[in-house]
Design a protein around this motif. Structure first.
Motif, PDB file in Angstrom:
ATOM      1  N   ILE A  94       0.836  -1.203   0.000  1.00  0.00           N
ATOM      2  CA  ILE A  94       0.000   0.000   0.000  1.00  0.00           C
ATOM      3  C   ILE A  94       0.875   1.258   0.000  1.00  0.00           C
ATOM      4  CG2 ILE A  94      -1.647   1.350   1.365  1.00  0.00           C
ATOM      5  CD1 ILE A  94      -2.845  -1.338   2.295  1.00  0.00           C
ATOM      6  N   ARG A  95       1.907   1.272   0.842  1.00  0.00           N
ATOM      7  CA  ARG A  95       2.779   2.444   0.896  1.00  0.00           C
ATOM      8  C   ARG A  95       3.457   2.691  -0.447  1.00  0.00           C
ATOM      9  NH1 ARG A  95       8.346   2.924   4.304  1.00  0.00           N
ATOM     10  NH2 ARG A  95       8.911   1.465   2.671  1.00  0.00           N
ATOM     11  N   GLN A  96       3.925   1.610  -1.084  1.00  0.00           N
ATOM     12  CA  GLN A  96       4.598   1.761  -2.370  1.00  0.00           C
ATOM     13  C   GLN A  96       3.666   2.349  -3.417  1.00  0.00           C
ATOM     14  OE1 GLN A  96       7.929   1.030  -3.219  1.00  0.00           O
ATOM     15  NE2 GLN A  96       7.257   2.240  -4.960  1.00  0.00           N
ATOM     16  N   LYS A  97       2.466   1.821  -3.498  1.00  0.00           N
ATOM     17  CA  LYS A  97       1.512   2.294  -4.498  1.00  0.00           C
ATOM     18  C   LYS A  97       1.098   3.738  -4.228  1.00  0.00           C
ATOM     19  CE  LYS A  97       1.460  -1.178  -7.187  1.00  0.00           C
ATOM     20  NZ  LYS A  97       1.915  -1.045  -8.582  1.00  0.00           N
ATOM     21  N   ARG A  98       0.982   4.113  -2.959  1.00  0.00           N
ATOM     22  CA  ARG A  98       0.653   5.500  -2.635  1.00  0.00           C
ATOM     23  C   ARG A  98       1.779   6.443  -3.043  1.00  0.00           C
ATOM     24  NH1 ARG A  98      -2.362   4.446   3.238  1.00  0.00           N
ATOM     25  NH2 ARG A  98      -4.497   4.442   2.367  1.00  0.00           N
ATOM     26  N   LEU A  99       3.004   6.043  -2.808  1.00  0.00           N
ATOM     27  CA  LEU A  99       4.133   6.872  -3.214  1.00  0.00           C
ATOM     28  C   LEU A  99       4.209   7.003  -4.732  1.00  0.00           C
ATOM     29  CD1 LEU A  99       6.864   5.599  -0.728  1.00  0.00           C
ATOM     30  CD2 LEU A  99       5.958   7.930  -0.846  1.00  0.00           C
ATOM     31  N   GLN A 100       3.975   5.916  -5.444  1.00  0.00           N
ATOM     32  CA  GLN A 100       4.015   5.968  -6.897  1.00  0.00           C
ATOM     33  C   GLN A 100       2.917   6.886  -7.441  1.00  0.00           C
ATOM     34  OE1 GLN A 100       3.687   1.835  -7.971  1.00  0.00           O
ATOM     35  NE2 GLN A 100       5.884   1.471  -7.826  1.00  0.00           N
ATOM     36  N   ARG A 101       1.731   6.793  -6.846  1.00  0.00           N
ATOM     37  CA  ARG A 101       0.641   7.654  -7.300  1.00  0.00           C
ATOM     38  C   ARG A 101       0.970   9.122  -7.028  1.00  0.00           C
ATOM     39  NH1 ARG A 101      -5.827   7.463  -5.750  1.00  0.00           N
ATOM     40  NH2 ARG A 101      -6.253   9.646  -6.256  1.00  0.00           N
ATOM     41  N   ALA A 102       1.466   9.424  -5.831  1.00  0.00           N
ATOM     42  CA  ALA A 102       1.801  10.809  -5.500  1.00  0.00           C
ATOM     43  C   ALA A 102       2.898  11.332  -6.411  1.00  0.00           C
ATOM     44  CB  ALA A 102       2.231  10.900  -4.034  1.00  0.00           C
ATOM     45  N   ALA A 103       3.933  10.531  -6.651  1.00  0.00           N
ATOM     46  CA  ALA A 103       5.040  10.960  -7.515  1.00  0.00           C
ATOM     47  C   ALA A 103       4.549  11.262  -8.925  1.00  0.00           C
ATOM     48  CB  ALA A 103       6.125   9.888  -7.547  1.00  0.00           C
ATOM     49  N   GLY A 104       3.663  10.396  -9.452  1.00  0.00           N
ATOM     50  CA  GLY A 104       3.129  10.634 -10.782  1.00  0.00           C
ATOM     51  C   GLY A 104       2.292  11.901 -10.855  1.00  0.00           C
ATOM     52  N   ILE A 126       2.538  14.548  -8.900  1.00  0.00           N
ATOM     53  CA  ILE A 126       3.422  15.711  -8.748  1.00  0.00           C
ATOM     54  C   ILE A 126       4.087  16.039 -10.070  1.00  0.00           C
ATOM     55  CG2 ILE A 126       5.567  16.512  -7.667  1.00  0.00           C
ATOM     56  CD1 ILE A 126       4.683  14.903  -5.160  1.00  0.00           C
ATOM     57  N   ARG A 127       4.524  15.018 -10.792  1.00  0.00           N
ATOM     58  CA  ARG A 127       5.149  15.260 -12.101  1.00  0.00           C
ATOM     59  C   ARG A 127       4.167  15.857 -13.103  1.00  0.00           C
ATOM     60  NH1 ARG A 127       9.457  10.492 -13.717  1.00  0.00           N
ATOM     61  NH2 ARG A 127      11.263  11.541 -12.831  1.00  0.00           N
ATOM     62  N   ARG A 128       2.883  15.534 -12.917  1.00  0.00           N
ATOM     63  CA  ARG A 128       1.860  16.069 -13.828  1.00  0.00           C
ATOM     64  C   ARG A 128       1.385  17.459 -13.409  1.00  0.00           C
ATOM     65  NH1 ARG A 128       0.581  10.529 -14.015  1.00  0.00           N
ATOM     66  NH2 ARG A 128      -0.744  10.677 -12.167  1.00  0.00           N
ATOM     67  N   GLY A 129       1.972  18.014 -12.337  1.00  0.00           N
ATOM     68  CA  GLY A 129       1.659  19.371 -11.949  1.00  0.00           C
ATOM     69  C   GLY A 129       0.674  19.518 -10.811  1.00  0.00           C
ATOM     70  N   LEU A 143       0.897  19.045  -1.724  1.00  0.00           N
ATOM     71  CA  LEU A 143       0.039  18.710  -0.596  1.00  0.00           C
ATOM     72  C   LEU A 143      -1.205  17.943  -1.054  1.00  0.00           C
ATOM     73  CD1 LEU A 143      -0.024  19.062   2.464  1.00  0.00           C
ATOM     74  CD2 LEU A 143      -1.381  21.131   2.134  1.00  0.00           C
ATOM     75  N   LYS A 144      -1.787  18.365  -2.164  1.00  0.00           N
ATOM     76  CA  LYS A 144      -2.961  17.673  -2.697  1.00  0.00           C
ATOM     77  C   LYS A 144      -2.597  16.270  -3.178  1.00  0.00           C
ATOM     78  CE  LYS A 144      -6.451  17.896  -6.371  1.00  0.00           C
ATOM     79  NZ  LYS A 144      -7.441  17.191  -5.528  1.00  0.00           N
ATOM     80  N   ALA A 145      -1.443  16.140  -3.837  1.00  0.00           N
ATOM     81  CA  ALA A 145      -1.012  14.833  -4.323  1.00  0.00           C
ATOM     82  C   ALA A 145      -0.830  13.860  -3.166  1.00  0.00           C
ATOM     83  CB  ALA A 145       0.297  14.963  -5.113  1.00  0.00           C
ATOM     84  N   ALA A 146      -0.251  14.343  -2.066  1.00  0.00           N
ATOM     85  CA  ALA A 146      -0.060  13.491  -0.893  1.00  0.00           C
ATOM     86  C   ALA A 146      -1.402  13.061  -0.316  1.00  0.00           C
ATOM     87  CB  ALA A 146       0.762  14.228   0.155  1.00  0.00           C
ATOM     88  N   GLY A 147      -2.340  14.015  -0.179  1.00  0.00           N
ATOM     89  CA  GLY A 147      -3.653  13.690   0.368  1.00  0.00           C
ATOM     90  C   GLY A 147      -4.437  12.752  -0.519  1.00  0.00           C
ATOM     91  N   ASP A 148      -4.406  12.988  -1.836  1.00  0.00           N
ATOM     92  CA  ASP A 148      -5.142  12.135  -2.776  1.00  0.00           C
ATOM     93  C   ASP A 148      -4.602  10.710  -2.770  1.00  0.00           C
ATOM     94  OD1 ASP A 148      -6.687  14.285  -3.463  1.00  0.00           O
ATOM     95  OD2 ASP A 148      -5.693  14.656  -5.393  1.00  0.00           O
ATOM     96  N   ALA A 149      -3.315  10.571  -2.470  1.00  0.00           N
ATOM     97  CA  ALA A 149      -2.701   9.238  -2.449  1.00  0.00           C
ATOM     98  C   ALA A 149      -2.911   8.515  -1.125  1.00  0.00           C
ATOM     99  CB  ALA A 149      -1.206   9.343  -2.736  1.00  0.00           C
ATOM    100  N   GLY A 150      -3.542   9.193  -0.155  1.00  0.00           N
ATOM    101  CA  GLY A 150      -3.860   8.516   1.100  1.00  0.00           C
ATOM    102  C   GLY A 150      -2.955   8.838   2.263  1.00  0.00           C
ATOM    103  N   PHE A 151      -2.069   9.834   2.105  1.00  0.00           N
ATOM    104  CA  PHE A 151      -1.200  10.236   3.215  1.00  0.00           C
ATOM    105  C   PHE A 151      -1.894  11.345   4.011  1.00  0.00           C
ATOM    106  CE2 PHE A 151       1.877   8.374   0.293  1.00  0.00           C
ATOM    107  CZ  PHE A 151       2.660   7.614   1.149  1.00  0.00           C
ATOM    108  N   GLY A 152      -2.386  10.998   5.195  1.00  0.00           N
ATOM    109  CA  GLY A 152      -3.058  11.977   6.033  1.00  0.00           C
ATOM    110  C   GLY A 152      -2.110  12.890   6.766  1.00  0.00           C
TER     111      GLY A 152
END
Length: 281
Positions: free
Chosen positions: A232-242, A244-247, A251-260
């Motif tokens: 779960i942590r790996q997939k959340r990091l990958q989603r957030a990283a992607g 962030i690269r898309r702009g 903070l929103k990318a972290a929240g959308d990926a499940g990091f409270g």
């Protein structure tokens, strides 16, 4: 980048594509890993099975495995025969931009995702055509004469057209002997990836699929090679990283990926990518 001690990011790609023709005669063990680019594996010889996101594929010569970016995978190699393959790294942006008339050369990867099946098994005539195109591409990549780079690019685009046409006709996903998976674990994987922005606990997952905590934890580790929280942590990091690269704002990318907790995200991101989210962006 590690999921605990189970999966790491491997390889790099600064070009539109990169081809490796590899042959190993010695026994080797490859750990779980993933890439930030798409990858094609064409088996030429040997006995090998590939584990991709919880599914085991049993490859035969001239099978094509389509591994999309961020999918965790590893081969299981039988050392009794030399393991020969062609591995191609692909820039997904290059795929999307190289088609004409709205045709996307990344369609083969899209079909693999829709079918939830990464293996393509070309027929006899298709294999012959694939072999000729591959030989032409390898020769072009060694050509240092006038227009050599253009020739290689042209040959590569021809290969991609062939692979996409073959993938559109391919029915290997209907062959139950070509792969093996645990349906309950596959459902759990799909659920996790569809709900990364929500709270995901062992209790929630075991309840959703009527599994005991013990079975889910131990069966997931046996099938996948890592624990549920690590995945779960790996997939959340990958989603957030992607994102962030898309702009997307960090903070929103972290929240959308499940990091409270942003501080937890920041530490995990630095540990995984070796830089801060801002530097990554």
């Amino acid at each position: 980048m590690l999921i605990g001690e189970t999966a790491s990011k491997r390889g790099y790609l600064n070009e539109d594509f990169r081809l490796f023709h590899l042959k190993d005669s010695r026994a080797q063990k490859v750990d779980y890993h993933y890439h930030e680019f798409d990858k094609l594996i064409l088996l030429l010889g040997g006995k090998v099975a590939y584990l991709v996101e919880g599914v085991t594929y049993f490859l035969q010569p001239w099978d094509v495995l389509l591994v999309q970016h961020n999918l965790i995978h590893r081969p299981i190699i039988d050392p009794s025969e030399p393991y020969e393959r062609v591995v191609i790294y692909l820039n997904s942006g290059f795929l999307r931009s190289s088609g004409t008339r709205g045709e996307d050369l990344g369609l083969c990867f899209d079909l693999a995702r829709e079918r939830q099946f990464a293996l393509m098994r070309p027929g006899g005539g298709e294999r012959e055509g694939l072999e000729r195109l591959l030989e032409s591409l390898e020769r072009a990549l060694e050509d240092r004469g006038f227009g050599g780079d253009l020739l290689a690019r042209t040959c590569f685009l021809q290969l991609l057209v062939r692979l996409n046409r073959d993938m559109m006709r391919d029915r290997t996903h209907r062959d139950q002997s070509a792969s093996q998976y645990d349906p309950k674990i596959a459902q759990a994987l799909s659920y996790i990836n569809d709900h990364l922005g929500e709270e995901l606990t062992i209790e929630r997952l075991s309840g959703a699929f009527f599994l005991s905590r013990y079975y889910l934890m131990h069966r997931f580790k046996a099938v996948y090679g890592c624990t549920v929280p690590q995945y779960i942590r790996q997939k959340r990091l990958q989603r957030a990283a992607g994102d962030i690269r898309r702009g997307v704002p960090i903070l929103k990318a972290a929240g959308d990926a499940g990091f409270g907790d942003y501080s937890v995200f920041l530490r995990a991101f630095r540990s995984a990518y070796g830089r801060s989210p801002r530097e990554w962006k």
